[in-house]
Design a protein around this motif. Structure first.
Motif, PDB file in Angstrom:
ATOM      1  N   LEU A  82     -61.846   1.399   6.942  1.00 52.14           N
ATOM      2  CA  LEU A  82     -62.110   2.838   6.934  1.00 52.14           C
ATOM      3  C   LEU A  82     -60.824   3.629   7.158  1.00 52.14           C
ATOM      4  O   LEU A  82     -60.571   4.635   6.482  1.00 52.14           O
ATOM      5  N   ARG A  86     -59.085   6.361   4.471  1.00 54.01           N
ATOM      6  CA  ARG A  86     -58.742   7.720   4.865  1.00 54.01           C
ATOM      7  C   ARG A  86     -57.255   8.000   4.640  1.00 54.01           C
ATOM      8  O   ARG A  86     -56.864   9.099   4.229  1.00 54.01           O
ATOM      9  N   SER A 146     -64.095   7.661  -0.790  1.00 56.38           N
ATOM     10  CA  SER A 146     -63.826   7.455   0.626  1.00 56.38           C
ATOM     11  C   SER A 146     -65.021   7.866   1.466  1.00 56.38           C
ATOM     12  O   SER A 146     -65.369   7.195   2.439  1.00 56.38           O
ATOM     13  N   ARG A 147     -65.642   8.960   1.073  1.00 55.56           N
ATOM     14  CA  ARG A 147     -66.838   9.398   1.810  1.00 55.56           C
ATOM     15  C   ARG A 147     -67.978   8.391   1.662  1.00 55.56           C
ATOM     16  O   ARG A 147     -68.697   8.106   2.632  1.00 55.56           O
ATOM     17  N   GLU A 150     -67.126   5.498   3.756  1.00 56.14           N
ATOM     18  CA  GLU A 150     -67.323   5.837   5.163  1.00 56.14           C
ATOM     19  C   GLU A 150     -68.793   5.811   5.535  1.00 56.14           C
ATOM     20  O   GLU A 150     -69.160   5.304   6.606  1.00 56.14           O
ATOM     21  N   SER A 154     -70.291   3.186   8.083  1.00 55.41           N
ATOM     22  CA  SER A 154     -71.011   3.690   9.251  1.00 55.41           C
ATOM     23  C   SER A 154     -72.364   3.015   9.375  1.00 55.41           C
ATOM     24  O   SER A 154     -72.798   2.658  10.479  1.00 55.41           O
TER      25      SER A 154
END
Length: 354
Positions: A82, A86, A146-147, A150, A154
């Protein structure tokens, strides 16, 4: 007619005979009890089972601990991935900013329509704008990726946290169960040793305890006498505890640890008393004998045939012993005085110790 005086001496003779007959069975019964006291009421078997249960509980606890560590390592990997995503997104944002600033300086801050009217090279201007647009699109795609990463990470971390929580709960339960088994085992070991000490003091062995044999067969014709040991006093070592030199190899193990026949053979002797406490001597093919001493219980009878790896006894600290251990000897005669160093003897038979 017989004289009445001849009948008088028969009275005390008959009385002595009756007394002798009454006393003899009691004496015989006492001799039998001394020679072979009753067994321990299943205590040895209970210790052996607790020993195995403790080993299984420890194995399960260690396996759970390893899985917990794997989950922690996986969480660390997810965090690093992660962070890398980022960092890539930030680098592309910086690139887009540089493109935007360069275009702003080249165009003097004019709108695109004005730049088209004033430009001397329309193709170069359009190529420049397309480059900025592609860069912006690439950055947008990476940011969106990336989102997504993520969000996925998560979710994976959330599930990993739940797994870790379940593993921690199971590990705590296994730790409690292991502690309970160990506590019960220690109590049973103490009782087993006290009965062994009583047998040694009486100079008589209890009857052989039929131990449940391990289900796993041994890999070869020779094995170590115990598992999970720490080697302590070695062959030839000097010390105040021995008349001259130590005649065997000691294995430090808890009371009640199963003792194995290192190879096939015949039980030459089972005895209780003396400096070795409770001991078993096995005769092996080739003229060698092995001795297992300071035992807490015996699981074989004299003259019995045994196989390699068979549980023949349980370790203890009977006789001239300063703590729980197995004293193991290799001899060329059944008695003392002909001992060999057991470490190279077993190593030559494919059983390295250490």
């Amino acid at each position: 007619m017989p004289s009445p005086r001849r009948a008088v001496p028969l009275v005390p003779v008959l009385l002595c005979t009756l007394v002798a007959l009454a006393v003899r069975p009691a004496a015989a019964e006492g001799e039998q009890a001394l020679a072979a006291p009753p067994d321990d009421g299943g205590l040895s078997t209970r210790v052996a089972r607790l020993y195995q249960e403790a080993a299984r509980a420890t194995e399960q606890y260690q396996a759970g601990t390893r899985r917990l560590e794997e989950e922690r390592m996986r969480a660390g990997d997810l965090d690093r991935l992660l962070t890398e995503r980022r960092r890539e997104a930030e680098a592309l944002r910086a690139d887009l900013g540089r493109y935007a600033r360069a275009q702003y300086r080249a165009g003097g801050g004019l709108p695109v329509s004005a730049q088209l009217l004033l430009s001397d090279d329309l193709e170069a201007l359009m190529n420049s704008h397309r480059a900025v647009w592609r860069a912006d699109l690439a950055v947008s795609n990476v940011i969106e990726e990336s989102r997504r990463v993520e969000r996925r990470l998560s979710e994976e971390r959330r599930r990993a946290g739940e797994r870790r929580q379940r593993l921690e709960q199971r590990s705590a339960a296994l730790a409690g169960m292991r502690q309970e088994i160990q506590s019960t085992l220690e109590e049973a070991r103490g009782l087993l040793q006290s009965r062994a000490d009583a047998s040694v003091a009486a100079g008589a062995c209890r009857g052989a305890v039929r131990l449940e044999q391990p289900g796993q067969p041994v890999a070869g014709p020779w094995v170590a006498p115990v598992e999970g040991y720490t080697m302590s006093a070695g062959f030839g070592q000097g010390g105040a505890r021995w008349a001259s030199r130590h005649t065997g190899q000691d294995f430090a193990v808890p009371i009640g640890t199963p003792v194995r026949a290192v190879g096939e053979g015949r039980v030459a002797r089972v005895s209780c008393g003396g400096p070795f406490g409770i001991e078993v001597v096995i005769e092996h093919p080739g003229g060698y004998y092995t001795q297992y001493a300071h035992l807490a219980a015996v699981g074989v009878d004299q003259g019995q045939r045994v196989a390699a790896g068979q549980w023949i006894a349980q370790s203890g600290t009977s006789g001239n012993s300063t703590g729980p251990h197995l004293h193991f000897e290799v001899r060329v005669t059944p008695g003392t005085g002909s001992a060999l160093d057991p470490v190279p003897w077993l190593a030559a038979r494919g059983v390295p110790l250490g």
